[in-house]
Design an enzyme around this catalytic site. Structure first.
Site, PDB file in Angstrom:
ATOM      1  N   SER A 138      -7.449   1.666  -7.890  1.00 28.17           N
ATOM      2  CA  SER A 138      -8.149   0.765  -6.981  1.00 28.17           C
ATOM      3  C   SER A 138      -7.779  -0.678  -7.317  1.00 28.17           C
ATOM      4  O   SER A 138      -6.649  -0.952  -7.769  1.00 28.17           O
ATOM      5  CB  SER A 138      -9.652   1.032  -7.105  1.00 28.17           C
ATOM      6  OG  SER A 138     -10.363   0.275  -6.179  1.00 28.17           O
ATOM      7  N   TYR A 152      -6.434  -4.353   3.027  1.00 25.64           N
ATOM      8  CA  TYR A 152      -6.356  -3.927   1.616  1.00 25.64           C
ATOM      9  C   TYR A 152      -7.749  -3.839   0.991  1.00 25.64           C
ATOM     10  O   TYR A 152      -8.081  -2.848   0.338  1.00 25.64           O
ATOM     11  CB  TYR A 152      -5.476  -4.907   0.848  1.00 25.64           C
ATOM     12  CG  TYR A 152      -5.179  -4.524  -0.583  1.00 25.64           C
ATOM     13  CD1 TYR A 152      -4.223  -3.552  -0.879  1.00 25.64           C
ATOM     14  CD2 TYR A 152      -5.824  -5.161  -1.642  1.00 25.64           C
ATOM     15  CE1 TYR A 152      -3.946  -3.218  -2.201  1.00 25.64           C
ATOM     16  CE2 TYR A 152      -5.546  -4.829  -2.956  1.00 25.64           C
ATOM     17  CZ  TYR A 152      -4.596  -3.857  -3.232  1.00 25.64           C
ATOM     18  OH  TYR A 152      -4.320  -3.526  -4.545  1.00 25.64           O
ATOM     19  N   LYS A 156      -9.383  -0.375  -0.322  1.00 20.55           N
ATOM     20  CA  LYS A 156      -9.728  -0.125  -1.734  1.00 20.55           C
ATOM     21  C   LYS A 156     -11.228   0.122  -1.887  1.00 20.55           C
ATOM     22  O   LYS A 156     -11.643   0.902  -2.740  1.00 20.55           O
ATOM     23  CB  LYS A 156      -9.255  -1.280  -2.611  1.00 20.55           C
ATOM     24  CG  LYS A 156      -7.716  -1.384  -2.706  1.00 20.55           C
ATOM     25  CD  LYS A 156      -7.078  -0.156  -3.338  1.00 20.55           C
ATOM     26  CE  LYS A 156      -5.575  -0.332  -3.547  1.00 20.55           C
ATOM     27  NZ  LYS A 156      -4.921   0.848  -4.123  1.00 20.55           N
TER      28      LYS A 156
HETATM   29  N1  NAP Z   1       0.149  -5.301  -8.846  1.00 13.34           N
HETATM   30  C1  NAP Z   1      -1.122  -5.653  -8.912  1.00 13.34           C
HETATM   31  O1  NAP Z   1      -1.458  -6.781  -9.311  1.00 13.34           O
HETATM   32  C2  NAP Z   1      -2.204  -4.672  -8.545  1.00 13.34           C
HETATM   33  C3  NAP Z   1      -3.545  -5.072  -8.725  1.00 13.34           C
HETATM   34  C4  NAP Z   1      -4.564  -4.186  -8.381  1.00 13.34           C
HETATM   35  C5  NAP Z   1      -4.238  -2.926  -7.902  1.00 13.34           C
HETATM   36  N2  NAP Z   1      -2.927  -2.558  -7.747  1.00 13.34           N
HETATM   37  C6  NAP Z   1      -2.661  -1.209  -7.205  1.00 13.34           C
HETATM   38  O2  NAP Z   1      -1.732  -0.554  -8.042  1.00 13.34           O
HETATM   39  C7  NAP Z   1      -0.986   0.396  -7.270  1.00 13.34           C
HETATM   40  C8  NAP Z   1       0.500   0.236  -7.548  1.00 13.34           C
HETATM   41  O3  NAP Z   1       0.897  -1.041  -7.109  1.00 13.34           O
HETATM   42  P1  NAP Z   1       2.155  -1.843  -7.693  1.00 13.34           P
HETATM   43  O4  NAP Z   1       1.675  -3.195  -8.014  1.00 13.34           O
HETATM   44  O5  NAP Z   1       2.855  -1.021  -8.715  1.00 13.34           O
HETATM   45  O6  NAP Z   1       3.004  -1.964  -6.341  1.00 13.34           O
HETATM   46  P2  NAP Z   1       4.564  -1.754  -6.030  1.00 13.34           P
HETATM   47  O7  NAP Z   1       5.407  -2.252  -7.135  1.00 13.34           O
HETATM   48  O8  NAP Z   1       4.752  -2.296  -4.672  1.00 13.34           O
HETATM   49  O9  NAP Z   1       4.699  -0.169  -6.014  1.00 13.34           O
HETATM   50  C9  NAP Z   1       4.109   0.596  -4.995  1.00 13.34           C
HETATM   51  C10 NAP Z   1       4.579   2.030  -5.125  1.00 13.34           C
HETATM   52  O10 NAP Z   1       4.008   2.795  -4.052  1.00 13.34           O
HETATM   53  C11 NAP Z   1       5.050   3.473  -3.372  1.00 13.34           C
HETATM   54  N3  NAP Z   1       4.690   3.645  -1.962  1.00 13.34           N
HETATM   55  C12 NAP Z   1       4.361   2.676  -1.068  1.00 13.34           C
HETATM   56  N4  NAP Z   1       4.135   3.233   0.135  1.00 13.34           N
HETATM   57  C13 NAP Z   1       4.317   4.565  -0.013  1.00 13.34           C
HETATM   58  C14 NAP Z   1       4.245   5.675   0.874  1.00 13.34           C
HETATM   59  N5  NAP Z   1       3.946   5.526   2.170  1.00 13.34           N
HETATM   60  N6  NAP Z   1       4.490   6.912   0.390  1.00 13.34           N
HETATM   61  C15 NAP Z   1       4.815   7.089  -0.917  1.00 13.34           C
HETATM   62  N7  NAP Z   1       4.904   6.078  -1.808  1.00 13.34           N
HETATM   63  C16 NAP Z   1       4.658   4.835  -1.350  1.00 13.34           C
HETATM   64  C17 NAP Z   1       6.298   2.623  -3.585  1.00 13.34           C
HETATM   65  O11 NAP Z   1       7.484   3.390  -3.534  1.00 13.34           O
HETATM   66  P3  NAP Z   1       8.447   3.543  -2.247  1.00 13.34           P
HETATM   67  O12 NAP Z   1       8.564   2.185  -1.617  1.00 13.34           O
HETATM   68  O13 NAP Z   1       9.696   4.065  -2.870  1.00 13.34           O
HETATM   69  O14 NAP Z   1       7.774   4.552  -1.374  1.00 13.34           O
HETATM   70  C18 NAP Z   1       6.083   2.177  -5.032  1.00 13.34           C
HETATM   71  O15 NAP Z   1       6.513   3.175  -5.913  1.00 13.34           O
HETATM   72  C19 NAP Z   1      -1.381   0.162  -5.812  1.00 13.34           C
HETATM   73  O16 NAP Z   1      -2.328   1.116  -5.413  1.00 13.34           O
HETATM   74  C20 NAP Z   1      -2.012  -1.209  -5.841  1.00 13.34           C
HETATM   75  O17 NAP Z   1      -2.939  -1.401  -4.820  1.00 13.34           O
HETATM   76  C21 NAP Z   1      -1.917  -3.401  -8.063  1.00 13.34           C
END
Ligand code: NAP
Length: 261
Positions: A138, A152, A156
């Site tokens: 989340s 978003y 979440k």
């Molecule tokens: N980064 C932050 O600061 C942060 C903070 C709070 C929460 N989060 C949460 O952490 C999680 C991971 O985020 P991240 O920061 O690592 O983002 P990211 O680097 O953009 O990675 C997102 C991942 O999700 C995959 N993805 C996106 N759409 C998809 C789909 N339709 N089907 C299958 N895979 C899909 C992408 O791979 P493909 O493009 O290859 O499909 C990628 O592996 C998310 O749920 C995000 O909301 C992140």
């Protein structure tokens, strides 16, 4: 002892990839899922090269058939499912509701909410067999509103509620939602790229400042999420935890010695 099997969605990069690597270090069979087939296979191969067990299953979390296929391939390869990390997610659209297209909202909610719902439903029979765990990745944005992040924040918030619903419906499954903090991944790059146009200046500048101060690398929260997926205590069922809160870090320290290498 039989190795546990864990599915990690969004494992082609960022937080999900860090979770997958850490779960493999902890001795689990890891199934990596995302759309980028080539990258996913490279990452699975890199885990195997390090002596871990990993399978890449490319697919789109917003498609029910892909969710079912992911479960089938996991069971065909490893015979069981012990943990599911619903991590795949997107931030877009970054725009106020008055300006955003409903199609971008639809894709956000499909990816961030309905995807985890569809995949969890498909995996439930196997998770029940092993008293398994579902970790819903989340965000702080589930608990407060950021202008320009309507889809978003809404998604979440719904994911947190889905986590609670799972906990009251499924006695044999432990569901934990986790807040990973601001992590240095492509999602943050998208926020910095699109935020200037779609968010108020002050909210946008906060994320620019966080980058300048040095965002968190994905390995730290990723390691905590892997430990939660494999070992979260039953009595945390239904909770929304922060990756860095003391009881989570205590659990991380407890299992640190199990890491290989
Ligand atoms: N980064 C932050 O600061 C942060 C903070 C709070 C929460 N989060 C949460 O952490 C999680 C991971 O985020 P991240 O920061 O690592 O983002 P990211 O680097 O953009 O990675 C997102 C991942 O999700 C995959 N993805 C996106 N759409 C998809 C789909 N339709 N089907 C299958 N895979 C899909 C992408 O791979 P493909 O493009 O290859 O499909 C990628 O592996 C998310 O749920 C995000 O909301 C992140």
């Amino acid at each position: 002892m039989t190795a546990k099997t864990i599915i990690v969605t969004g494992a082609s990069r960022g937080l999900g990839l860090a979770v997958a690597r850490d779960a493999a270090d902890l001795g689990a069979n890891v199934v990596l899922f995302a759309r980028s087939a080539e990258k996913l296979e490279q990452e699975a191969q890199a885990i195997r090269d390090e002596g871990g067990k990993a399978l890449a299953v490319p697919g789109d979390i917003s498609l029910e058939d892909d969710c079912r296929r992911l479960v089938e391939k996991t069971v065909a390869s490893y015979g069981r499912i012990d943990a599911l990390v619903n991590n795949a997610g997107i931030i877009e659209p970054i725009a106020p509701l008055a300006e955003a297209s409903i199609e971008t909202w639809r894709q956000n909610l499909l990816t961030n909410v309905l995807g985890p719902v569809m995949l969890t439903q498909a995996a439930l029979p196997y998770l029940r067999q092993n008293r398994g765990r579902v970790i819903n990745v989340s965000s702080g944005a589930s608990t407060y509103a950021i202008p320009g992040w309507g889809a978003y924040c809404t998604a979440k918030g719904a994911l947190n509620q889905f986590n609670r619903v799972l906990s009251v419906e499924e006695e044999m499954v432990t569901a934990v939602a986790v807040r990973p903090g601001v992590v240095d991944t492509e999602m943050q790059a998208v926020i910095r790229e699109m935020g200037a146009a779609g968010m108020p200046e002050s909210a946008y500048q906060r994320f620019v400042r966080l980058r300048d101060e040095g965002d968190l690398p994905p390995e730290a929260p990723g390691g905590a999420i892997a430990v939660l997926a494999l070992f979260a205590p039953r009595d945390w069922d239904g909770e929304f935890v922060a990756w860095d809160e003391e009881r989570v870090q205590e659990l991380v320290r407890k299992y640190a010695t199990r890491r290989e290498g």
